[in-house]
Design a protein around this motif. Structure first.
Motif, PDB file in Angstrom:
ATOM      1  N   GLY A 187      29.046  77.156  15.729  1.00 30.53           N
ATOM      2  CA  GLY A 187      29.959  78.064  16.396  1.00 30.53           C
ATOM      3  C   GLY A 187      31.394  77.941  15.933  1.00 30.53           C
ATOM      4  O   GLY A 187      32.116  78.943  15.852  1.00 30.53           O
ATOM      5  N   HIS A 188      31.838  76.745  15.616  1.00 29.55           N
ATOM      6  CA  HIS A 188      33.228  76.614  15.181  1.00 29.55           C
ATOM      7  C   HIS A 188      33.459  77.337  13.866  1.00 29.55           C
ATOM      8  O   HIS A 188      34.540  77.879  13.625  1.00 29.55           O
ATOM      9  N   PHE A 189      32.410  77.404  13.020  1.00 27.70           N
ATOM     10  CA  PHE A 189      32.528  78.213  11.803  1.00 27.70           C
ATOM     11  C   PHE A 189      32.656  79.692  12.156  1.00 27.70           C
ATOM     12  O   PHE A 189      33.373  80.445  11.485  1.00 27.70           O
ATOM     13  N   GLY A 190      31.947  80.127  13.192  1.00 29.81           N
ATOM     14  CA  GLY A 190      32.034  81.522  13.600  1.00 29.81           C
ATOM     15  C   GLY A 190      33.446  81.913  13.989  1.00 29.81           C
ATOM     16  O   GLY A 190      33.940  82.985  13.609  1.00 29.81           O
ATOM     17  N   VAL A 191      34.119  81.044  14.750  1.00 23.28           N
ATOM     18  CA  VAL A 191      35.493  81.324  15.152  1.00 23.28           C
ATOM     19  C   VAL A 191      36.414  81.366  13.936  1.00 23.28           C
ATOM     20  O   VAL A 191      37.197  82.309  13.753  1.00 23.28           O
ATOM     21  N   LEU A 192      36.313  80.356  13.077  1.00 24.96           N
ATOM     22  CA  LEU A 192      37.173  80.296  11.892  1.00 24.96           C
ATOM     23  C   LEU A 192      36.978  81.510  10.988  1.00 24.96           C
ATOM     24  O   LEU A 192      37.947  82.120  10.502  1.00 24.96           O
ATOM     25  N   LEU A 193      35.717  81.874  10.763  1.00 24.40           N
ATOM     26  CA  LEU A 193      35.420  82.965   9.832  1.00 24.40           C
ATOM     27  C   LEU A 193      35.755  84.325  10.422  1.00 24.40           C
ATOM     28  O   LEU A 193      36.318  85.184   9.731  1.00 24.40           O
ATOM     29  N   ALA A 194      35.416  84.546  11.684  1.00 25.27           N
ATOM     30  CA  ALA A 194      35.715  85.837  12.304  1.00 25.27           C
ATOM     31  C   ALA A 194      37.219  86.104  12.303  1.00 25.27           C
ATOM     32  O   ALA A 194      37.677  87.228  12.057  1.00 25.27           O
ATOM     33  N   LYS A 195      37.990  85.052  12.566  1.00 22.65           N
ATOM     34  CA  LYS A 195      39.449  85.196  12.535  1.00 22.65           C
ATOM     35  C   LYS A 195      39.921  85.523  11.118  1.00 22.65           C
ATOM     36  O   LYS A 195      40.751  86.420  10.914  1.00 22.65           O
ATOM     37  N   ALA A 196      39.382  84.809  10.135  1.00 22.73           N
ATOM     38  CA  ALA A 196      39.781  85.031   8.742  1.00 22.73           C
ATOM     39  C   ALA A 196      39.376  86.417   8.247  1.00 22.73           C
ATOM     40  O   ALA A 196      40.032  86.985   7.368  1.00 22.73           O
ATOM     41  N   MET A 197      38.307  86.968   8.806  1.00 20.99           N
ATOM     42  CA  MET A 197      37.825  88.290   8.399  1.00 20.99           C
ATOM     43  C   MET A 197      38.595  89.412   9.078  1.00 20.99           C
ATOM     44  O   MET A 197      38.339  90.590   8.812  1.00 20.99           O
TER      45      MET A 197
END
Length: 358
Positions: free
Chosen positions: A198-208
């Motif tokens: 999940g922490h990857f989801g937050v990081l990536l969604a923000k970056a996208m």
């Protein structure tokens, strides 16, 4: 000149008790060499939840002895004569998949589309699988790994080996459904479960470039971390009695990383706007997830998604390098792997452990 005098040794699970910190260090016989292969001297290997599921035969009986680890980074020390894009000394990584039908029998439709993780003939895991040549696959809690070169991914210079390792499974498992479902400007995105995935989801969604990123977990204790990662909002479902009503129909896309059938699935579905999509990437050991039809009758979409293809991993790395994304990791010596998997099971990781060879 290629070095070939090394031994393949690693932490082996011998039975289901190995998940309790009882792996044994021993030599193993790698995949029989083919000229399309690459041998990697492992520097780092991320610990994934899949490792624990496999070690304890949670999803299905494991093929013991089993060496887990499918977030592998290291240096190519032997390269087959038919390999054109990797040379000795290159820094490369291997994710959760190490073989498919591509280049062997003519591509199936999925492999031809660059979706090898959905190969219609056979998806071969980096560990606990059987290669097309009949050899067993072994993972990265080890000194060396042998892999078909198609699944060996060059690591960009701007990403450290320790950071790259957990992205090869954990990162791309979130990147793939986010990309497929158009995460970016105009989308409000929820990530359920603020753990290693999940922490990857937050990081990536923000970056996208999502308009809003909402982290959803049970307890409010992770709220500060989520906001530091880039979340715009944190929902603690155990501590906010009216969360389902308060945030009803607020999200366009949800990716759920939870691996339990006990989750409040109907309430999560209720967070979707009409025509929204929920993607399940967590895989419970207890069985399937079931949702009544009625909550879906707003043209809601339910999907599942499996890891990521080599091309998706490369895309993700480009984004990570461009945006300077840094996963939250803790590096642990390979010799301490048994303790690390126990701590991982106990939920102590914040948020991903990475094993390091000396």
């Amino acid at each position: 000149m290629a070095q070939t005098d090394y031994k393949f040794e690693g932490w082996m699970g011998l039975d289901s008790s190995s998940a309790e910190g009882n792996m044994v260090w021993q030599e193993f016989q790698p995949k029989e060499w083919e000229e399309t292969d690459v041998d990697i001297k492992i520097s780092h290997c991320g610990i994934c939840g899949s490792d624990l599921h496999t070690l304890r035969s949670g999803w299905r009986p494991a093929s013991y002895p089993c060496c887990v680890g499918h977030e592998i980074v290291g240096t190519a020390v032997r390269v087959g004569s038919k390999v054109t894009d990797i040379k000795i000394g290159d820094r490369v990584g291997v994710g959760a998949q190490s073989d498919s039908c591509q280049s062997r029998f003519g591509d199936c439709e999925e492999c031809a589309m660059g979706l090898e993780q959905y190969c219609s003939k056979q998806v071969i895991g980096t560990y606990n699988g059987t290669h097309y040549n009949g050899s067993k696959s072994f993972g990265g809690y080890a000194l060396y790994n042998r892999v078909p070169s198609h699944f060996a991914i060059k690591i960009p210079d701007g990403i450290s080996s320790a950071a790259a390792a957990p992205m090869l499974c954990g990162g791309v498992t979130l990147y793939s459904p986010l990309k497929h479902n158009g995460c970016g400007p105009g989308k409000r995105v929820g990530i359920i479960g603020l753990g290693g995935l999940g922490h990857f989801g937050v990081l990536l969604a923000k970056a996208m470039g999502a308009d809003q990123v909402v982290a959803i977990s049970r307890k409010k204790e992770k709220s500060e971390d989520a906001l530091k990662m880039g979340a715009d909002l944190y929902i603690a479902t155990d501590d906010e009695p009216d969360w389902a009503t308060k945030h009803s129909r607020s999200l366009d896309l949800i990716v759920c990383t939870v691996s339990s059938i006990k989750m409040p699935l109907v309430e999560y579905i209720g967070l979707l706007r009409t025509a929204g999509t929920m993607v399940q990437v967590g895989l419970p050991e207890e069985g399937g997830l079931f949702a009544p039809v009625r909550p879906l009758m707003r043209r809601l979409n339910m999907q599942s998604s499996l890891v990521g293809s080599p091309s998706e991993i490369r895309e993700m790395f480009e984004l990570v390098a461009e945006k300077g994304i840094e996963p939250w990791i803790e590096e642990i010596p390979m010799k301490d792997a048994n303790k690390a998997i126990v701590d991982m099971e106990d939920g102590k990781a914040r948020y991903r452990y990475v094993l390091c060879n000396e």
